[in-house]
Design a protein around this motif. Sequence first.
Motif, PDB file in Angstrom:
ATOM      1  N   LEU A 148      13.273  17.046 100.091  1.00  0.00           N
ATOM      2  CA  LEU A 148      12.456  17.460 101.240  1.00  0.00           C
ATOM      3  C   LEU A 148      11.419  18.319 100.773  1.00  0.00           C
ATOM      4  CD1 LEU A 148      15.394  18.727 103.611  1.00  0.00           C
ATOM      5  CD2 LEU A 148      13.960  17.011 103.961  1.00  0.00           C
ATOM      6  N   PRO A 149      11.373  19.211  99.827  1.00  0.00           N
ATOM      7  CA  PRO A 149      10.056  19.973  99.335  1.00  0.00           C
ATOM      8  C   PRO A 149       9.032  18.815  98.981  1.00  0.00           C
ATOM      9  CG  PRO A 149      12.010  20.719  98.097  1.00  0.00           C
ATOM     10  CD  PRO A 149      12.357  19.495  98.789  1.00  0.00           C
ATOM     11  N   GLN A 150       9.163  17.378  98.792  1.00  0.00           N
ATOM     12  CA  GLN A 150       7.916  16.849  98.699  1.00  0.00           C
ATOM     13  C   GLN A 150       7.937  15.673  99.837  1.00  0.00           C
ATOM     14  OE1 GLN A 150       7.417  15.287  94.484  1.00  0.00           O
ATOM     15  NE2 GLN A 150       9.298  16.245  94.010  1.00  0.00           N
ATOM     16  N   GLN A 151       8.488  16.132 100.901  1.00  0.00           N
ATOM     17  CA  GLN A 151       8.000  15.570 102.530  1.00  0.00           C
ATOM     18  C   GLN A 151       7.401  16.517 103.224  1.00  0.00           C
ATOM     19  OE1 GLN A 151      11.622  13.742 104.336  1.00  0.00           O
ATOM     20  NE2 GLN A 151      12.654  13.481 102.263  1.00  0.00           N
ATOM     21  N   HIS A 152       7.630  17.669 103.166  1.00  0.00           N
ATOM     22  CA  HIS A 152       6.801  18.520 103.825  1.00  0.00           C
ATOM     23  C   HIS A 152       6.242  19.801 103.004  1.00  0.00           C
ATOM     24  CE1 HIS A 152       7.940  16.707 107.813  1.00  0.00           C
ATOM     25  NE2 HIS A 152       9.104  16.407 107.050  1.00  0.00           N
ATOM     26  N   LEU A 153       5.305  20.475 103.399  1.00  0.00           N
ATOM     27  CA  LEU A 153       4.798  21.551 102.763  1.00  0.00           C
ATOM     28  C   LEU A 153       5.941  22.740 102.796  1.00  0.00           C
ATOM     29  CD1 LEU A 153       2.138  19.736 102.808  1.00  0.00           C
ATOM     30  CD2 LEU A 153       1.082  21.970 102.814  1.00  0.00           C
ATOM     31  N   SER A 154       6.495  22.850 103.816  1.00  0.00           N
ATOM     32  CA  SER A 154       7.528  23.755 103.651  1.00  0.00           C
ATOM     33  C   SER A 154       8.886  23.455 104.393  1.00  0.00           C
ATOM     34  CB  SER A 154       7.085  25.282 103.971  1.00  0.00           C
ATOM     35  OG  SER A 154       6.634  25.002 105.503  1.00  0.00           O
ATOM     36  N   THR A 155       9.938  24.186 104.670  1.00  0.00           N
ATOM     37  CA  THR A 155      10.859  23.634 105.410  1.00  0.00           C
ATOM     38  C   THR A 155      10.675  23.004 106.897  1.00  0.00           C
ATOM     39  OG1 THR A 155      12.417  25.263 104.197  1.00  0.00           O
ATOM     40  CG2 THR A 155      13.271  24.251 106.104  1.00  0.00           C
ATOM     41  N   GLY A 157       7.518  22.870 107.695  1.00  0.00           N
ATOM     42  CA  GLY A 157       5.905  22.728 107.869  1.00  0.00           C
ATOM     43  C   GLY A 157       5.456  21.525 108.199  1.00  0.00           C
ATOM     44  N   ILE A 158       4.109  21.136 107.853  1.00  0.00           N
ATOM     45  CA  ILE A 158       3.420  19.793 108.136  1.00  0.00           C
ATOM     46  C   ILE A 158       3.567  18.831 106.881  1.00  0.00           C
ATOM     47  CG2 ILE A 158       1.594  21.169 108.976  1.00  0.00           C
ATOM     48  CD1 ILE A 158      -0.034  20.328 106.661  1.00  0.00           C
ATOM     49  N   PRO A 159       3.769  17.617 107.349  1.00  0.00           N
ATOM     50  CA  PRO A 159       4.052  16.265 106.138  1.00  0.00           C
ATOM     51  C   PRO A 159       3.112  16.323 105.339  1.00  0.00           C
ATOM     52  CG  PRO A 159       3.836  15.733 108.564  1.00  0.00           C
ATOM     53  CD  PRO A 159       3.415  16.915 108.652  1.00  0.00           C
ATOM     54  N   MET A 160       3.705  16.105 104.050  1.00  0.00           N
ATOM     55  CA  MET A 160       2.777  15.908 103.091  1.00  0.00           C
ATOM     56  C   MET A 160       2.180  14.533 102.849  1.00  0.00           C
ATOM     57  SD  MET A 160       2.663  16.955  99.617  1.00  0.00           S
ATOM     58  CE  MET A 160       4.185  17.621  98.853  1.00  0.00           C
ATOM     59  N   VAL A 161       0.775  14.680 102.545  1.00  0.00           N
ATOM     60  CA  VAL A 161       0.138  13.528 102.278  1.00  0.00           C
ATOM     61  C   VAL A 161      -0.401  13.521 100.681  1.00  0.00           C
ATOM     62  CG1 VAL A 161      -2.137  12.529 102.725  1.00  0.00           C
ATOM     63  CG2 VAL A 161      -0.995  13.464 104.324  1.00  0.00           C
ATOM     64  N   TRP A 162      -0.199  12.572  99.933  1.00  0.00           N
ATOM     65  CA  TRP A 162      -0.172  12.516  98.831  1.00  0.00           C
ATOM     66  C   TRP A 162      -1.714  12.124  98.123  1.00  0.00           C
ATOM     67  CZ3 TRP A 162       4.156  13.320  95.490  1.00  0.00           C
ATOM     68  CH2 TRP A 162       5.461  13.428  96.242  1.00  0.00           C
ATOM     69  N   SER A 163      -2.121  13.014  97.168  1.00  0.00           N
ATOM     70  CA  SER A 163      -3.436  12.697  96.767  1.00  0.00           C
ATOM     71  C   SER A 163      -3.430  11.874  95.497  1.00  0.00           C
ATOM     72  CB  SER A 163      -4.192  14.249  96.316  1.00  0.00           C
ATOM     73  OG  SER A 163      -3.303  14.764  94.973  1.00  0.00           O
ATOM     74  N   THR A 164      -2.199  11.205  94.962  1.00  0.00           N
ATOM     75  CA  THR A 164      -2.180  10.366  93.914  1.00  0.00           C
ATOM     76  C   THR A 164      -3.149   9.309  93.951  1.00  0.00           C
ATOM     77  OG1 THR A 164       0.260  11.073  93.905  1.00  0.00           O
ATOM     78  CG2 THR A 164      -0.601   9.115  92.646  1.00  0.00           C
ATOM     79  N   ALA A 165      -3.291   8.824  95.261  1.00  0.00           N
ATOM     80  CA  ALA A 165      -4.401   7.751  95.305  1.00  0.00           C
ATOM     81  C   ALA A 165      -4.927   8.065  96.571  1.00  0.00           C
ATOM     82  CB  ALA A 165      -3.501   6.140  95.706  1.00  0.00           C
ATOM     83  N   VAL A 166      -6.271   8.042  96.476  1.00  0.00           N
ATOM     84  CA  VAL A 166      -7.279   8.451  97.451  1.00  0.00           C
ATOM     85  C   VAL A 166      -8.318   7.291  97.679  1.00  0.00           C
ATOM     86  CG1 VAL A 166      -8.808  10.291  98.651  1.00  0.00           C
ATOM     87  CG2 VAL A 166      -6.905  10.914  97.149  1.00  0.00           C
ATOM     88  N   TYR A 167      -8.427   6.614  98.687  1.00  0.00           N
ATOM     89  CA  TYR A 167      -9.481   5.885  98.883  1.00  0.00           C
ATOM     90  C   TYR A 167     -10.454   6.236  99.840  1.00  0.00           C
ATOM     91  CZ  TYR A 167     -12.495   2.028 101.295  1.00  0.00           C
ATOM     92  OH  TYR A 167     -13.551   1.428 101.476  1.00  0.00           O
ATOM     93  N   PHE A 194      -0.449  31.191 102.593  1.00  0.00           N
ATOM     94  CA  PHE A 194      -0.034  31.928 103.633  1.00  0.00           C
ATOM     95  C   PHE A 194       0.378  31.389 104.782  1.00  0.00           C
ATOM     96  CE2 PHE A 194      -0.614  35.080 106.976  1.00  0.00           C
ATOM     97  CZ  PHE A 194       0.624  36.109 106.828  1.00  0.00           C
ATOM     98  N   LEU A 195      -0.690  30.823 105.343  1.00  0.00           N
ATOM     99  CA  LEU A 195      -0.694  30.321 106.722  1.00  0.00           C
ATOM    100  C   LEU A 195       0.365  29.178 106.699  1.00  0.00           C
ATOM    101  CD1 LEU A 195      -2.245  30.379 109.459  1.00  0.00           C
ATOM    102  CD2 LEU A 195      -3.812  28.549 108.726  1.00  0.00           C
ATOM    103  N   TYR A 196       0.348  28.449 105.854  1.00  0.00           N
ATOM    104  CA  TYR A 196       1.479  27.257 105.772  1.00  0.00           C
ATOM    105  C   TYR A 196       2.602  27.211 105.268  1.00  0.00           C
ATOM    106  CZ  TYR A 196      -2.302  24.328 107.862  1.00  0.00           C
ATOM    107  OH  TYR A 196      -3.344  23.592 108.769  1.00  0.00           O
ATOM    108  N   GLY A 197       2.780  28.509 104.440  1.00  0.00           N
ATOM    109  CA  GLY A 197       4.152  28.854 104.043  1.00  0.00           C
ATOM    110  C   GLY A 197       4.568  28.005 102.858  1.00  0.00           C
ATOM    111  N   PHE A 198       3.596  27.233 102.163  1.00  0.00           N
ATOM    112  CA  PHE A 198       4.161  26.541 100.938  1.00  0.00           C
ATOM    113  C   PHE A 198       4.446  27.308  99.763  1.00  0.00           C
ATOM    114  CE2 PHE A 198      -0.507  25.815 100.956  1.00  0.00           C
ATOM    115  CZ  PHE A 198      -0.804  26.296  99.742  1.00  0.00           C
ATOM    116  N   PRO A 199       5.151  26.835  99.087  1.00  0.00           N
ATOM    117  CA  PRO A 199       5.885  27.632  97.675  1.00  0.00           C
ATOM    118  C   PRO A 199       4.885  27.273  96.447  1.00  0.00           C
ATOM    119  CG  PRO A 199       7.289  25.787  97.929  1.00  0.00           C
ATOM    120  CD  PRO A 199       6.173  25.697  99.078  1.00  0.00           C
ATOM    121  N   GLY A 200       5.394  28.369  95.452  1.00  0.00           N
ATOM    122  CA  GLY A 200       4.764  28.105  94.311  1.00  0.00           C
ATOM    123  C   GLY A 200       3.499  28.875  93.856  1.00  0.00           C
TER     124      GLY A 200
END
Length: 294
Positions: A148-155, A157-167, A194-200
């Motif tokens: 789950l921590p890699q599906q959304h920015l927080s519990t 939160g908004i969905p994760m978009v991956w920057s691993t590949a960017v066209y 703070f606004l989006y509540g993501f950890p780390g």
Amino acid sequence: MTSGIAFFAYNTEQIDYIRLACIAGRYAKRHMPDQPVCLITDSGTWDWFSKGPYADHAEQAFDDVVIAAADARANKRTHWDSPYHSFASDFKNGNKHKVFSYTPYDQTLLLDIDYVMMNDSLKWVFESDMPVAMYHQAEDLIRQPMPLPQQHLSTHGIPMVWSTAVYFDKRHELTKLFFDVWEHVGDHYDFYKFLYGFPGTMYRTDYCVSIANHILNGMGHGELINDLGVPMINMSQHDDIAKINSVDEWVFTVNDRKENWEDTLALIKRENVHVMNKRSLDRHYDTIMGALDG
């Protein structure tokens, strides 16, 4: 109009990123021979590598080299090599959004150096009319959803978009706007944390592009930033490469998330894969290069 593939590689004391970029670059050239490959690195990394025993590997992997200093911000990342060993290393990703100006191509597919292309399934992006596209979903080596921590920015939160590949395609107005918003989020990272509540405490470009996507879609769900169409196959840092069967067929051990002493074998054959355990890539460097040469 020009097009090509780009990689960033800034060496640290712990990880030889440019060596790993040679693997990714060779695979890119193997499966997309019509696309030139560009390496973006700093002068110290390039001087050190170009005078070393693997200098000819860079000549085989890259058509263009852009020298650009890494971002000066301090950014430590904890890496894992199996569930039992971890190490800290600098993570120089603060200028990733500047690929818009660094790249020599109108259309660019920016890939992380641990993204190994074992097929040409992404070649369609260069024939598309998309301004920007990334992976919106990811799954592990046995095709299970990411934790789950890699599906959304927080519990919640908004969905994760991956920057691993960017066209991206510079010719679209939206493209420049996207990279400007990415830069803005990066410049005000603590506020958006703070606004989006993501950890780390680590600066993550995945979070930056996810927030940029959210903002550009009117603070809601939308398709302004296109999806690359299929989930990205993602190797955990707790996993390992067990064997290189052939150039486009690798065997992995997949570590159980709850029972760390248990592993499952997974075969990746002619599929693109994000190999997050960088030490495992480095251990198999000679074998992989031998398979590519064969």
